[in-house]
Design an enzyme around this catalytic site. Structure first.
Site, mmCIF file in Angstrom:
data_model
loop_
_atom_site.group_PDB
_atom_site.id
_atom_site.type_symbol
_atom_site.label_atom_id
_atom_site.label_comp_id
_atom_site.label_asym_id
_atom_site.label_seq_id
_atom_site.Cartn_x
_atom_site.Cartn_y
_atom_site.Cartn_z
ATOM 1 N N LYS A 10 62.787 16.528 -27.498
ATOM 2 C CA LYS A 10 63.778 17.352 -26.794
ATOM 3 C C LYS A 10 63.308 17.592 -25.377
ATOM 4 O O LYS A 10 62.115 17.564 -25.059
ATOM 5 C CB LYS A 10 64.012 18.684 -27.518
ATOM 6 C CG LYS A 10 62.828 19.665 -27.544
ATOM 7 C CD LYS A 10 62.697 20.533 -26.307
ATOM 8 C CE LYS A 10 61.417 21.364 -26.347
ATOM 9 N NZ LYS A 10 61.108 22.040 -25.078
ATOM 10 N N PRO A 94 54.438 12.015 -26.977
ATOM 11 C CA PRO A 94 53.110 12.534 -26.613
ATOM 12 C C PRO A 94 52.866 13.914 -27.221
ATOM 13 O O PRO A 94 53.792 14.703 -27.410
ATOM 14 C CB PRO A 94 53.159 12.605 -25.090
ATOM 15 C CG PRO A 94 54.240 11.676 -24.680
ATOM 16 C CD PRO A 94 55.247 11.699 -25.785
ATOM 17 N N VAL A 95 51.600 14.188 -27.523
ATOM 18 C CA VAL A 95 51.201 15.460 -28.127
ATOM 19 C C VAL A 95 50.957 16.494 -27.031
ATOM 20 O O VAL A 95 50.473 16.163 -25.944
ATOM 21 C CB VAL A 95 49.929 15.264 -28.981
ATOM 22 C CG1 VAL A 95 49.441 16.590 -29.545
ATOM 23 C CG2 VAL A 95 50.204 14.270 -30.103
ATOM 24 N N ALA A 96 51.297 17.766 -27.336
ATOM 25 C CA ALA A 96 51.096 18.879 -26.386
ATOM 26 C C ALA A 96 51.730 18.567 -25.040
ATOM 27 O O ALA A 96 51.121 18.727 -23.988
ATOM 28 C CB ALA A 96 49.612 19.201 -26.222
ATOM 29 N N GLY A 98 55.262 19.429 -24.240
ATOM 30 C CA GLY A 98 56.478 20.173 -23.906
ATOM 31 C C GLY A 98 57.740 19.493 -24.381
ATOM 32 O O GLY A 98 58.844 19.823 -23.933
ATOM 33 N N LEU A 99 57.601 18.528 -25.336
ATOM 34 C CA LEU A 99 58.744 17.760 -25.832
ATOM 35 C C LEU A 99 59.053 18.057 -27.294
ATOM 36 O O LEU A 99 59.879 17.380 -27.908
ATOM 37 C CB LEU A 99 58.476 16.258 -25.659
ATOM 38 C CG LEU A 99 58.248 15.790 -24.218
ATOM 39 C CD1 LEU A 99 57.847 14.311 -24.194
ATOM 40 C CD2 LEU A 99 59.502 16.004 -23.377
ATOM 41 N N ALA A 100 58.392 19.058 -27.874
ATOM 42 C CA ALA A 100 58.637 19.502 -29.247
ATOM 43 C C ALA A 100 58.372 18.416 -30.277
ATOM 44 O O ALA A 100 59.031 18.367 -31.310
ATOM 45 C CB ALA A 100 60.061 20.045 -29.398
ATOM 46 N N SER A 103 57.343 19.998 -33.606
ATOM 47 C CA SER A 103 58.486 20.699 -34.193
ATOM 48 C C SER A 103 59.517 19.712 -34.730
ATOM 49 O O SER A 103 60.120 19.929 -35.770
ATOM 50 C CB SER A 103 59.140 21.609 -33.147
ATOM 51 O OG SER A 103 58.264 22.650 -32.771
ATOM 52 N N SER A 104 59.727 18.607 -33.997
ATOM 53 C CA SER A 104 60.676 17.605 -34.450
ATOM 54 C C SER A 104 60.177 16.899 -35.716
ATOM 55 O O SER A 104 60.963 16.588 -36.607
ATOM 56 C CB SER A 104 60.935 16.587 -33.337
ATOM 57 O OG SER A 104 62.047 15.779 -33.645
ATOM 58 N N ASP A 136 60.877 26.156 -32.017
ATOM 59 C CA ASP A 136 61.715 25.006 -31.691
ATOM 60 C C ASP A 136 62.221 24.262 -32.922
ATOM 61 O O ASP A 136 63.092 23.392 -32.805
ATOM 62 C CB ASP A 136 60.939 24.003 -30.814
ATOM 63 C CG ASP A 136 60.820 24.464 -29.367
ATOM 64 O OD1 ASP A 136 61.661 25.264 -28.934
ATOM 65 O OD2 ASP A 136 59.888 24.007 -28.683
#
Length: 303
Positions: A10, A94-96, A98-100, A103-104, A136
């Site tokens: 996201k 990518p991890v950490a 800001g793209l969730a 959470s996804s 999220d």
């Protein structure tokens, strides 16, 4: 029996923080949408009742610290499911960043296990479970485009935004969401994004207004600590992006463009500066819109 579920990233078109809540969370107002950069979660039925997890990225935890693992355990306990599942996460987000991504993955796990365990739950019920995992996750259960309020769990579904290309770039650093929020002084926020302006841009399908309405109050916090993020943003703007914003707490920055020629120019400029650069399109449509009798969108069921 195996389920394969896509877990799209996201981006935040707007992110506003209104107040610090008594429970320690922040009151937020965000417009979010999914893009077609995605992980894949494969879920295989286990008859021994255990939950296990592997991931293509070796540094991702394979226990309760992992949102997908936590989602499986929580769903199993909530509905007293006697069977277990093995989760395999094919990591592309990518991890950490800001793209969730985490959470996804958790949301995809909830949707997949709902089918694998034949629970018959609706998306609203899955989103309610997801709210216990992370702010999220409810949005990621639905996907598409939405206005999120509260601590992120109050979801209002929106039409897809105007179609465009999305170029995402992540510097080689990780950012702690908790640290960014911890360094935010709500009373010191100088300029709040106009949520109403973004909603109007989406409703009226006005790409230029959408670009002008981009805003994220966490951006200044992260940019002050990580100058690489500011450099990426400046490079995107100098390369002709129509709109540029940091997603979530960062450090990923995205550029919106309508003309394909600009995509190549911006991508090539960024590749000389950072390794992790992705080109995507907005997905826009939620799982609610894709749902049919026994499947959700791109989720697949195999023997």
């Amino acid at each position: 029996m195996r389920i394969s579920v896509k877990a799209p990233a996201k981006i935040n078109l707007t992110l506003d923080v209104l107040a610090k809540r008594p429970d320690g969370y922040h009151e937020v107002e965000m417009v979010m949408t999914t893009v077609d950069l995605a992980d894949r979660v494969d879920l295989t039925l286990r008859d021994d009742g255990r939950i296990s997890l592997d991931c293509s990225a070796s540094f991702v935890p394979d226990d309760i610290r992992n949102h997908a693992y936590k989602a499986a355990v929580l769903l199993q306990e909530r509905y007293q499911v006697p069977r277990g599942a093995h989760l395999y996460i094919d990591k592309h987000i990518p991890v950490a960043a800001g793209l969730a991504g985490g959470s996804s993955d958790a949301a995809a796990t909830l949707r997949g296990l709902n089918l694998l365990w034949n629970l018959g739950l609706g998306l609203d019920e899955l989103a309610e479970v997801g709210a216990e995992i992370g702010s999220d996750v409810p949005f990621c259960v639905y996907g598409g485009t939405a206005l999120a309020r509260g601590r992120g769990e109050q979801i209002t579904h929106l039409a897809p935004p105007p179609p465009c290309w999305v170029i995402l770039a992540k510097p080689p650093i990780g950012v702690s969401t908790a640290d960014v929020y911890g360094n935010l002084r709500v009373n010191g926020i100088g300029c709040h994004p106009s949520t109403e302006s973004m909603l109007r841009a989406i409703e009226e399908q006005k790409f230029s207004l959408m670009c002008r309405s981009l805003g994220n109050v966490l951006e200044e916090v992260t940019l002050n600590v990580h100058p690489q993020v500011r450099q990426i943003k400046d490079l995107m703007e100098a390369s002709g992006a129509d709109g540029v914003l940091m997603s979530g707490s960062g450090p990923t920055v995205f550029a919106l463009v309508q003309k394909e020629a600009k995509v190549h120019r911006i991508y090539n400029a960024l590749r000389g500066f950072v390794k992790d650069v992705f080109v995507a399109r907005m997905l826009g449509v939620s799982e609610r819109g894709n749902a049919c009798a026994n499947t959700y969108g791109n989720d697949t069921l195999a023997p």
